[in-house]
Scaffold this motif. Structure first.
Motif, PDB file in Angstrom:
ATOM      1  N   ALA A   1       0.844  -1.195   0.000  1.00 46.64           N
ATOM      2  CA  ALA A   1       0.000   0.000   0.000  1.00 46.64           C
ATOM      3  C   ALA A   1       0.881   1.246   0.000  1.00 46.64           C
ATOM      4  CB  ALA A   1      -0.904  -0.006   1.226  1.00 46.64           C
ATOM      5  N   PRO A   2       0.508   2.266  -0.755  1.00 43.37           N
ATOM      6  CA  PRO A   2       1.322   3.497  -0.758  1.00 43.37           C
ATOM      7  C   PRO A   2       1.220   4.222   0.576  1.00 43.37           C
ATOM      8  CG  PRO A   2      -0.675   3.823  -2.013  1.00 43.37           C
ATOM      9  CD  PRO A   2      -0.642   2.367  -1.636  1.00 43.37           C
ATOM     10  N   MET A   3       2.290   4.905   0.903  1.00 37.86           N
ATOM     11  CA  MET A   3       2.331   5.650   2.146  1.00 37.86           C
ATOM     12  C   MET A   3       1.521   6.943   1.970  1.00 37.86           C
ATOM     13  SD  MET A   3       5.645   7.053   4.134  1.00 37.86           S
ATOM     14  CE  MET A   3       6.106   5.740   5.193  1.00 37.86           C
ATOM     15  N   THR A   4       0.529   7.117   2.791  1.00 33.42           N
ATOM     16  CA  THR A   4      -0.339   8.279   2.621  1.00 33.42           C
ATOM     17  C   THR A   4      -0.201   9.306   3.732  1.00 33.42           C
ATOM     18  OG1 THR A   4      -2.118   7.121   3.744  1.00 33.42           O
ATOM     19  CG2 THR A   4      -2.051   6.968   1.340  1.00 33.42           C
ATOM     20  N   THR A   5       0.532   8.994   4.772  1.00 28.19           N
ATOM     21  CA  THR A   5       0.669   9.965   5.853  1.00 28.19           C
ATOM     22  C   THR A   5       1.825  10.904   5.566  1.00 28.19           C
ATOM     23  OG1 THR A   5       2.107   8.498   7.086  1.00 28.19           O
ATOM     24  CG2 THR A   5      -0.251   8.369   7.556  1.00 28.19           C
ATOM     25  N   ILE A   6       1.611  12.145   5.815  1.00 27.45           N
ATOM     26  CA  ILE A   6       2.643  13.163   5.640  1.00 27.45           C
ATOM     27  C   ILE A   6       2.969  13.708   7.019  1.00 27.45           C
ATOM     28  CG2 ILE A   6       3.182  15.393   4.647  1.00 27.45           C
ATOM     29  CD1 ILE A   6       1.266  14.737   2.401  1.00 27.45           C
ATOM     30  N   THR A   7       4.228  13.636   7.366  1.00 21.05           N
ATOM     31  CA  THR A   7       4.628  14.164   8.662  1.00 21.05           C
ATOM     32  C   THR A   7       5.018  15.627   8.496  1.00 21.05           C
ATOM     33  OG1 THR A   7       6.898  13.478   8.319  1.00 21.05           O
ATOM     34  CG2 THR A   7       5.456  11.937   9.459  1.00 21.05           C
ATOM     35  N   THR A   8       4.551  16.428   9.390  1.00 18.95           N
ATOM     36  CA  THR A   8       4.908  17.838   9.371  1.00 18.95           C
ATOM     37  C   THR A   8       5.686  18.160  10.632  1.00 18.95           C
ATOM     38  OG1 THR A   8       2.840  18.447  10.429  1.00 18.95           O
ATOM     39  CG2 THR A   8       2.879  18.482   8.021  1.00 18.95           C
ATOM     40  N   LEU A   9       6.597  19.070  10.491  1.00 14.70           N
ATOM     41  CA  LEU A   9       7.383  19.491  11.637  1.00 14.70           C
ATOM     42  C   LEU A   9       6.656  20.611  12.352  1.00 14.70           C
ATOM     43  CD1 LEU A   9      10.914  19.590  10.017  1.00 14.70           C
ATOM     44  CD2 LEU A   9       9.993  17.856  11.528  1.00 14.70           C
ATOM     45  N   THR A  10       6.546  20.469  13.636  1.00 20.58           N
ATOM     46  CA  THR A  10       5.928  21.533  14.408  1.00 20.58           C
ATOM     47  C   THR A  10       7.021  22.492  14.860  1.00 20.58           C
ATOM     48  OG1 THR A  10       6.137  20.225  16.422  1.00 20.58           O
ATOM     49  CG2 THR A  10       4.056  20.061  15.221  1.00 20.58           C
ATOM     50  N   PRO A  11       6.771  23.776  14.779  1.00 17.23           N
ATOM     51  CA  PRO A  11       7.801  24.728  15.208  1.00 17.23           C
ATOM     52  C   PRO A  11       8.015  24.679  16.712  1.00 17.23           C
ATOM     53  CG  PRO A  11       5.794  25.871  14.593  1.00 17.23           C
ATOM     54  CD  PRO A  11       5.587  24.426  14.260  1.00 17.23           C
ATOM     55  N   LEU A  12       9.222  25.018  17.102  1.00 16.98           N
ATOM     56  CA  LEU A  12       9.554  25.055  18.524  1.00 16.98           C
ATOM     57  C   LEU A  12       8.880  26.240  19.194  1.00 16.98           C
ATOM     58  CD1 LEU A  12      13.392  24.394  18.412  1.00 16.98           C
ATOM     59  CD2 LEU A  12      11.648  22.833  19.208  1.00 16.98           C
ATOM     60  N   PRO A  13       8.577  26.123  20.484  1.00 20.98           N
ATOM     61  CA  PRO A  13       8.105  27.305  21.200  1.00 20.98           C
ATOM     62  C   PRO A  13       9.205  28.374  21.219  1.00 20.98           C
ATOM     63  CG  PRO A  13       7.938  25.326  22.559  1.00 20.98           C
ATOM     64  CD  PRO A  13       8.595  24.930  21.290  1.00 20.98           C
ATOM     65  N   PRO A  14       8.854  29.630  21.361  1.00 21.29           N
ATOM     66  CA  PRO A  14       9.870  30.696  21.296  1.00 21.29           C
ATOM     67  C   PRO A  14      11.007  30.534  22.306  1.00 21.29           C
ATOM     68  CG  PRO A  14       7.673  31.635  21.215  1.00 21.29           C
ATOM     69  CD  PRO A  14       7.506  30.177  21.480  1.00 21.29           C
ATOM     70  N   ARG A  15      10.705  30.083  23.503  1.00 24.24           N
ATOM     71  CA  ARG A  15      11.761  29.918  24.498  1.00 24.24           C
ATOM     72  C   ARG A  15      12.746  28.823  24.088  1.00 24.24           C
ATOM     73  NH1 ARG A  15       9.993  29.505  30.477  1.00 24.24           N
ATOM     74  NH2 ARG A  15      10.171  31.739  30.328  1.00 24.24           N
ATOM     75  N   ALA A  16      12.248  27.727  23.553  1.00 19.76           N
ATOM     76  CA  ALA A  16      13.133  26.637  23.128  1.00 19.76           C
ATOM     77  C   ALA A  16      13.954  27.042  21.916  1.00 19.76           C
ATOM     78  CB  ALA A  16      12.315  25.393  22.818  1.00 19.76           C
ATOM     79  N   ALA A  17      13.375  27.823  21.014  1.00 23.02           N
ATOM     80  CA  ALA A  17      14.124  28.276  19.845  1.00 23.02           C
ATOM     81  C   ALA A  17      15.263  29.198  20.263  1.00 23.02           C
ATOM     82  CB  ALA A  17      13.190  28.988  18.867  1.00 23.02           C
ATOM     83  N   TRP A  18      15.012  30.106  21.193  1.00 28.63           N
ATOM     84  CA  TRP A  18      16.078  30.997  21.648  1.00 28.63           C
ATOM     85  C   TRP A  18      17.119  30.247  22.468  1.00 28.63           C
ATOM     86  CZ3 TRP A  18      17.663  35.231  19.675  1.00 28.63           C
ATOM     87  CH2 TRP A  18      16.787  36.019  18.952  1.00 28.63           C
ATOM     88  N   LEU A  19      16.703  29.200  23.154  1.00 25.63           N
ATOM     89  CA  LEU A  19      17.677  28.390  23.879  1.00 25.63           C
ATOM     90  C   LEU A  19      18.604  27.672  22.906  1.00 25.63           C
ATOM     91  CD1 LEU A  19      18.660  27.340  26.615  1.00 25.63           C
ATOM     92  CD2 LEU A  19      17.061  25.450  26.351  1.00 25.63           C
ATOM     93  N   ALA A  20      18.059  27.155  21.806  1.00 30.49           N
ATOM     94  CA  ALA A  20      18.901  26.511  20.796  1.00 30.49           C
ATOM     95  C   ALA A  20      19.868  27.519  20.174  1.00 30.49           C
ATOM     96  CB  ALA A  20      18.022  25.884  19.717  1.00 30.49           C
ATOM     97  N   ARG A  21      19.405  28.728  19.913  1.00 27.06           N
ATOM     98  CA  ARG A  21      20.285  29.768  19.359  1.00 27.06           C
ATOM     99  C   ARG A  21      21.385  30.128  20.352  1.00 27.06           C
ATOM    100  NH1 ARG A  21      14.959  32.566  17.787  1.00 27.06           N
ATOM    101  NH2 ARG A  21      14.615  31.736  15.696  1.00 27.06           N
ATOM    102  N   LEU A  22      21.023  30.230  21.617  1.00 32.31           N
ATOM    103  CA  LEU A  22      22.001  30.571  22.636  1.00 32.31           C
ATOM    104  C   LEU A  22      23.034  29.466  22.816  1.00 32.31           C
ATOM    105  CD1 LEU A  22      22.741  32.714  24.752  1.00 32.31           C
ATOM    106  CD2 LEU A  22      21.335  31.454  26.359  1.00 32.31           C
ATOM    107  N   LEU A  23      22.605  28.220  22.767  1.00 31.74           N
ATOM    108  CA  LEU A  23      23.558  27.110  22.882  1.00 31.74           C
ATOM    109  C   LEU A  23      24.514  27.062  21.700  1.00 31.74           C
ATOM    110  CD1 LEU A  23      21.301  24.281  24.322  1.00 31.74           C
ATOM    111  CD2 LEU A  23      23.134  25.501  25.472  1.00 31.74           C
ATOM    112  N   LEU A  24      24.011  27.312  20.489  1.00 28.49           N
ATOM    113  CA  LEU A  24      24.896  27.339  19.324  1.00 28.49           C
ATOM    114  C   LEU A  24      25.848  28.528  19.396  1.00 28.49           C
ATOM    115  CD1 LEU A  24      25.621  25.929  16.688  1.00 28.49           C
ATOM    116  CD2 LEU A  24      23.984  27.428  15.547  1.00 28.49           C
ATOM    117  N   ALA A  25      25.369  29.674  19.858  1.00 27.53           N
ATOM    118  CA  ALA A  25      26.247  30.830  20.024  1.00 27.53           C
ATOM    119  C   ALA A  25      27.325  30.557  21.065  1.00 27.53           C
ATOM    120  CB  ALA A  25      25.435  32.057  20.415  1.00 27.53           C
ATOM    121  N   THR A  26      26.970  29.855  22.129  1.00 23.23           N
ATOM    122  CA  THR A  26      27.962  29.482  23.139  1.00 23.23           C
ATOM    123  C   THR A  26      29.022  28.563  22.549  1.00 23.23           C
ATOM    124  OG1 THR A  26      26.245  29.645  24.819  1.00 23.23           O
ATOM    125  CG2 THR A  26      28.237  28.473  25.426  1.00 23.23           C
ATOM    126  N   LEU A  27      28.606  27.625  21.726  1.00 24.98           N
ATOM    127  CA  LEU A  27      29.562  26.753  21.050  1.00 24.98           C
ATOM    128  C   LEU A  27      30.463  27.550  20.111  1.00 24.98           C
ATOM    129  CD1 LEU A  27      30.367  23.732  20.460  1.00 24.98           C
ATOM    130  CD2 LEU A  27      28.830  23.920  18.520  1.00 24.98           C
TER     131      LEU A  27
END
Length: 113
Positions: free
Chosen positions: A3-29
């Motif tokens: 059977a063909p695959m009919t489900t499409i997975t979508t990415l949900t965006p991160l909450p604003p606090r988690a997105a800024w935490l990821a940016r801050l961690l990459l900036a720290t690196l």
């Protein structure tokens, strides 16, 4: 019969606090690897360290946006983002050491010497 695959997975965006935490961690690196390990200018005043931190945070946000927009999920894409960061770091964050001794070191720096 398969059977063909009919489900499409979508990415949900991160909450604003988690997105800024990821940016801050990459900036720290970025700051740790490019400023502490390489130690380009050890005699910076405190206000200049603040400028470096803010510019690295802006570069981290830019590179994470580029990585998400172009769906970077493999090693060559990550290496390309690392090269882009290196060029932007040399031009924006540390412009005083970018063009230092250009005629003499053009080939040795380009070839990793």
């Amino acid at each position: 019969m398969i059977a063909p695959m009919t489900t499409i997975t979508t990415l949900t965006p991160l909450p604003p606090r988690a997105a800024w935490l990821a940016r801050l961690l990459l900036a720290t690196l970025f700051v740790f690897c490019s400023e502490i390990i390489l130690w380009t200018n050890p005699t910076r005043p405190l206000f200049e360290w603040l400028r470096v931190l803010l510019l690295d945070l802006a570069l981290a946000a830019l590179l994470l946006d580029v990585a998400a927009r172009f769906r970077v999920r493999d090693l060559p894409g990550a290496m390309l983002l690392g090269g882009i960061y290196g060029m932007l770091n040399g031009l924006i964050v540390n412009p005083d050491t970018t063009l230092l001794d250009v005629p003499r070191t053009l080939f040795s720096r380009a070839f990793g010497g």
